[in-house]
Scaffold this active site. Structure first.
Site, PDB file in Angstrom:
ATOM      1  N   GLU A 134     -25.645  23.657  -8.865  1.00  0.00           N
ATOM      2  CA  GLU A 134     -26.212  23.493  -7.522  1.00  0.00           C
ATOM      3  C   GLU A 134     -25.132  24.556  -6.847  1.00  0.00           C
ATOM      4  OE1 GLU A 134     -26.507  18.986  -7.856  1.00  0.00           O
ATOM      5  OE2 GLU A 134     -25.338  19.843  -5.914  1.00  0.00           O
TER       6      GLU A 134
ATOM      7  N   CYS B  22     -21.350  27.649  -0.988  1.00  0.00           N
ATOM      8  CA  CYS B  22     -20.550  26.864  -1.850  1.00  0.00           C
ATOM      9  C   CYS B  22     -20.899  26.800  -3.426  1.00  0.00           C
ATOM     10  CB  CYS B  22     -20.775  25.376  -1.177  1.00  0.00           C
ATOM     11  SG  CYS B  22     -19.591  24.119  -2.275  1.00  0.00           S
TER      12      CYS B  22
ATOM     13  N   CYS C 213     -18.119  17.635 -14.361  1.00  0.00           N
ATOM     14  CA  CYS C 213     -16.702  17.675 -14.146  1.00  0.00           C
ATOM     15  C   CYS C 213     -15.671  16.562 -14.894  1.00  0.00           C
ATOM     16  CB  CYS C 213     -16.745  17.548 -12.704  1.00  0.00           C
ATOM     17  SG  CYS C 213     -14.731  17.697 -12.145  1.00  0.00           S
TER      18      CYS C 213
ATOM     19  N   CYS D 223     -13.102  11.929 -10.018  1.00  0.00           N
ATOM     20  CA  CYS D 223     -12.673  11.318  -8.678  1.00  0.00           C
ATOM     21  C   CYS D 223     -13.502  10.093  -8.633  1.00  0.00           C
ATOM     22  CB  CYS D 223     -12.777  12.230  -7.636  1.00  0.00           C
ATOM     23  SG  CYS D 223     -11.470  13.717  -7.915  1.00  0.00           S
TER      24      CYS D 223
ATOM     25  N   CYS E 211     -17.032  10.649  -6.333  1.00  0.00           N
ATOM     26  CA  CYS E 211     -17.685  11.784  -6.318  1.00  0.00           C
ATOM     27  C   CYS E 211     -18.839  11.924  -7.515  1.00  0.00           C
ATOM     28  CB  CYS E 211     -16.978  12.936  -6.679  1.00  0.00           C
ATOM     29  SG  CYS E 211     -17.496  14.614  -6.919  1.00  0.00           S
TER      30      CYS E 211
ATOM     31  N   CYS F  23     -21.658  17.155  -3.067  1.00  0.00           N
ATOM     32  CA  CYS F  23     -21.369  17.804  -4.253  1.00  0.00           C
ATOM     33  C   CYS F  23     -21.911  16.930  -5.632  1.00  0.00           C
ATOM     34  CB  CYS F  23     -19.849  17.577  -4.225  1.00  0.00           C
ATOM     35  SG  CYS F  23     -18.912  18.319  -5.680  1.00  0.00           S
TER      36      CYS F  23
HETATM   37  N1  SAH Z   1     -13.002  19.944  -8.003  1.00  0.00           N
HETATM   38  C1  SAH Z   1     -12.541  20.732  -6.639  1.00  0.00           C
HETATM   39  C2  SAH Z   1     -13.765  21.495  -5.953  1.00  0.00           C
HETATM   40  C3  SAH Z   1     -15.164  20.415  -6.235  1.00  0.00           C
HETATM   41  S1  SAH Z   1     -15.421  18.955  -4.834  1.00  0.00           S
HETATM   42  C4  SAH Z   1     -11.956  19.776  -5.643  1.00  0.00           C
HETATM   43  O1  SAH Z   1     -11.650  18.572  -5.939  1.00  0.00           O
HETATM   44  O2  SAH Z   1     -11.678  20.279  -4.583  1.00  0.00           O
HETATM   45  C5  SAH Z   1     -15.417  19.520  -3.224  1.00  0.00           C
HETATM   46  C6  SAH Z   1     -15.132  18.479  -2.245  1.00  0.00           C
HETATM   47  O3  SAH Z   1     -16.053  17.907  -2.014  1.00  0.00           O
HETATM   48  C7  SAH Z   1     -13.755  17.974  -2.619  1.00  0.00           C
HETATM   49  O4  SAH Z   1     -12.872  17.865  -1.677  1.00  0.00           O
HETATM   50  C8  SAH Z   1     -14.560  16.812  -3.071  1.00  0.00           C
HETATM   51  O5  SAH Z   1     -13.634  15.683  -2.927  1.00  0.00           O
HETATM   52  C9  SAH Z   1     -15.549  16.423  -2.100  1.00  0.00           C
HETATM   53  N2  SAH Z   1     -16.518  15.725  -2.242  1.00  0.00           N
HETATM   54  C10 SAH Z   1     -17.045  14.805  -3.301  1.00  0.00           C
HETATM   55  N3  SAH Z   1     -17.814  14.193  -3.302  1.00  0.00           N
HETATM   56  C11 SAH Z   1     -18.025  13.781  -1.835  1.00  0.00           C
HETATM   57  C12 SAH Z   1     -19.061  13.234  -1.119  1.00  0.00           C
HETATM   58  N4  SAH Z   1     -19.797  12.264  -1.567  1.00  0.00           N
HETATM   59  N5  SAH Z   1     -18.785  13.440   0.257  1.00  0.00           N
HETATM   60  C13 SAH Z   1     -17.945  14.085   0.687  1.00  0.00           C
HETATM   61  N6  SAH Z   1     -17.147  15.042   0.094  1.00  0.00           N
HETATM   62  C14 SAH Z   1     -17.435  14.704  -1.242  1.00  0.00           C
END
Ligand code: SAH
Length: 343
Positions: free
Chosen positions: A93, A106, A113, A117, A120, A334
């Site tokens: 995406e 973005c 991944c 986390c 996520c 994301c």
């Molecule tokens: N792996 C990288 C980049 C991708 S995630 C990183 O961790 O920075 C991009 C951002 O979106 C990260 O800060 C991640 O923690 C955040 N993110 C993931 N899921 C989310 C959600 N449901 N709501 C808001 N931010 C989210």
């Protein structure tokens, strides 16, 4: 047939020069090719009318022009979300956001991944592979073509951990930054990482000045260990040492992203601890209201709580913003759009 050729969009100017020299061609042709690809935006080698027939043949035999395909587009106020299908059928995406200063895209860096986390959506679907540099560049080209406008800012914050696909990421940055090509200024490019410490050191030494964002999301190891497994490999102290080194070498301000999760990391105590952790650093904090997703039980912090958290950081003289909400209605968090398609 069936041989997968390398995408021309994954070639840096240096890669092209090397290819030309190896093929007994003049090195300066590389910048002509870049001009056709990224300034004139032609979609075949045949149209590169200042190249010899012979060179066109060589290029056609070595590189593909394949774009990635837009499979689906969702729209909300000022936000567009694109689902792409890659040549091998995998889905990724990209999210386009209109700001007052321009529009930022973005982009994704991997299919799935492995960072895991807990909050996520991307992490629920394990990594299949890293994207090639060409696939990353194609996200920009395809969307610019679709909207008939130039993208002014790129953030590598889509699906995937960019520092887990480091070499392709760097090539991607070189290609979009090349001044006679897409020519996106390095200050308009931001890479976001969950904190792969050795790569932060490597990134600090790069000759181009790309912005760095760190997904911090917690003020201490106890909380961070619970929501971000990467913290067990690289705890906060080591992360902060790497960030300090980045700031020292680049003189650039680092962004710390902090998702506000209800009753997890949003207390007054947490705000004070965060302020303490970041005091004196050339940085700013971006508080992100969590985008709830149906498969994960974390909840967004209360609005009141986010404002209180913000006030404390302000009072403690930490630069802080609350991220404007984009795409709440269109699964812009994301990995959400892909997650709906991949079961
Ligand atoms: N792996 C990288 C980049 C991708 S995630 C990183 O961790 O920075 C991009 C951002 O979106 C990260 O800060 C991640 O923690 C955040 N993110 C993931 N899921 C989310 C959600 N449901 N709501 C808001 N931010 C989210």
């Amino acid at each position: 047939m069936g041989v997968c050729m390398e995408s021309i969009y994954g070639m840096t100017i240096h890669d092209l020069e090397e290819f030309l020299i190896k093929n007994n061609e003049k090195k300066y042709r590389a910048s002509q090719i870049m001009d056709w690809l990224y300034v004139k935006r032609v979609d075949s080698f045949q149209k590169m009318s200042n190249l010899s027939k012979e060179l066109i043949n060589k290029l056609e035999n070595s590189f593909s022009f394949d774009y990635i395909d837009i499979l689906k587009k969702e729209e909300d106020v000022d936000t567009f979300k694109f689902l792409f299908k890659l040549e091998d059928g995998n889905l990724i995406e990209a999210v386009l956001m209109n700001h007052d200063y321009g529009n930022s895209l973005c982009v994704s860096s991997q299919v799935g991944c492995n960072m895991g986390c807990r909050f996520c959506e991307s992490g629920r679907l394990k990594k299949v592979r890293g994207l090639t540099s060409g696939e990353m560049v194609s996200q920009i080209l395809k969307i610019e073509k679709e909207i008939n406008k130039r993208i002014s800012h790129v953030v590598v914050m889509g699906i995937g951990e960019p520092f887990d696909n480091y070499d392709n990421l760097i090539k991607f940055i070189e290609i979009v930054n090349y001044n006679k090509g897409i020519n996106l200024g390095s200050r308009h490019i931001t890479v976001s990482t969950c904190g792969i410490v050795p790569k932060i050191y490597e990134f600090s030494k790069l000759p181009f000045q790309v912005n760095l964002a760190i997904s911090l999301h917690a003020p201490n190891d106890e909380i961070r260990n619970k929501i971000m497994p990467i913290n067990k490999a690289y705890p906060i102290k080591e992360l902060m040492m790497a960030v300090d080194e980045y700031i020292r070498l680049t003189n650039r301000r680092v962004t710390f992203e902090y998702i506000m999760l209800d009753n997890v990391n949003d207390s007054i105590e947490n705000a004070k601890e965060l302020a303490h952790l970041l005091r004196g650093k050339n940085c700013y904090v971006n508080l992100i209201p969590y985008n709830e997703t149906e498969n994960i039980s974390f909840k967004r912090a209360e609005k009141e709580q986010i404002l209180k958290f913000y006030d404390i950081l302000k009072k403690e003289k930490i630069s802080v913003t609350i991220r404007r909400e984009f795409g709440g209605k269109i699964s812009a968090a994301c990995g959400q759009l892909r997650a709906k398609e991949v079961r």
